[in-house]
Write an enzyme that holds these catalytic residues in place. Sequence first.
Site, PDB file in Angstrom:
ATOM      1  N   LYS A 130       0.832  -1.203   0.000  1.00 56.62           N
ATOM      2  CA  LYS A 130       0.000   0.000   0.000  1.00 56.62           C
ATOM      3  C   LYS A 130       0.865   1.252   0.000  1.00 56.62           C
ATOM      4  CE  LYS A 130      -2.961   2.754   2.972  1.00 56.62           C
ATOM      5  NZ  LYS A 130      -3.548   2.906   4.306  1.00 56.62           N
ATOM      6  N   ASP A 148      -6.675   0.855   0.332  1.00 60.00           N
ATOM      7  CA  ASP A 148      -6.887   1.300   1.706  1.00 60.00           C
ATOM      8  C   ASP A 148      -8.266   0.806   2.160  1.00 60.00           C
ATOM      9  OD1 ASP A 148      -8.706   2.891   0.424  1.00 60.00           O
ATOM     10  OD2 ASP A 148      -7.820   4.797   1.028  1.00 60.00           O
TER      11      ASP A 148
END
Length: 218
Positions: A130, A148
Amino acid sequence: MSQKKIVKKATKKQVLEIIDLLNETFGKEYVCYLNHETPWQLLFATILSAQCTDERVNQVTKDLFVKYPTLEAFANADLAEMERDIYSTGFYKNKAKNIIHCAGILLREYHGVVPRDIKELTALPGVGRKTANVIRGNIYHEPSIVVDTHVKRISRKFGFTTNDDPDKIEQDLMKILPKEQWILYNIQIITLGRTVCTARSPKCEICALRHVCPSCEV
């Protein structure tokens, strides 16, 4: 209590309809919600954002980046003091240790330059896919998908994925989203998730995607 709606896998037509509406509603401007002036500042801000809101991170980094204006300052920071500086972001012990260690590696191995390669990025302390994709997308404009909490939740609502694991969701989205949409998708979904499709009480009645969203509750 209403029964949870079972969402079927989205068809190619549904995917394109949703993308068109996202572009029409939220635009195609690249926006980064974490304040930064340099690539390494964005890297550290993203590390701090784990299990923390962007708003809180921006409050912390406003003073943090003044107190530690260079990579050298971060690399030489006192661990206990850094923990106090970032305490309000949560998980501050690991985050402080990772940021200080990361600053040292960037100086020693990369001459102060944040790498763009996904393998080099994820080898840095505290950096997962991420965080790496945030850097690749926002700094180097490499087509990247950031999974997310908003992207995970809303992508499942759209029928874009049935997975819970962020890495698997990333792979699912890479298969169905046009490459030019990868960075934009995250930006648009964050906005949608914060303003309309909130986790606790989605406002389906005012959502621009209500006619194409398979999870719409109105």
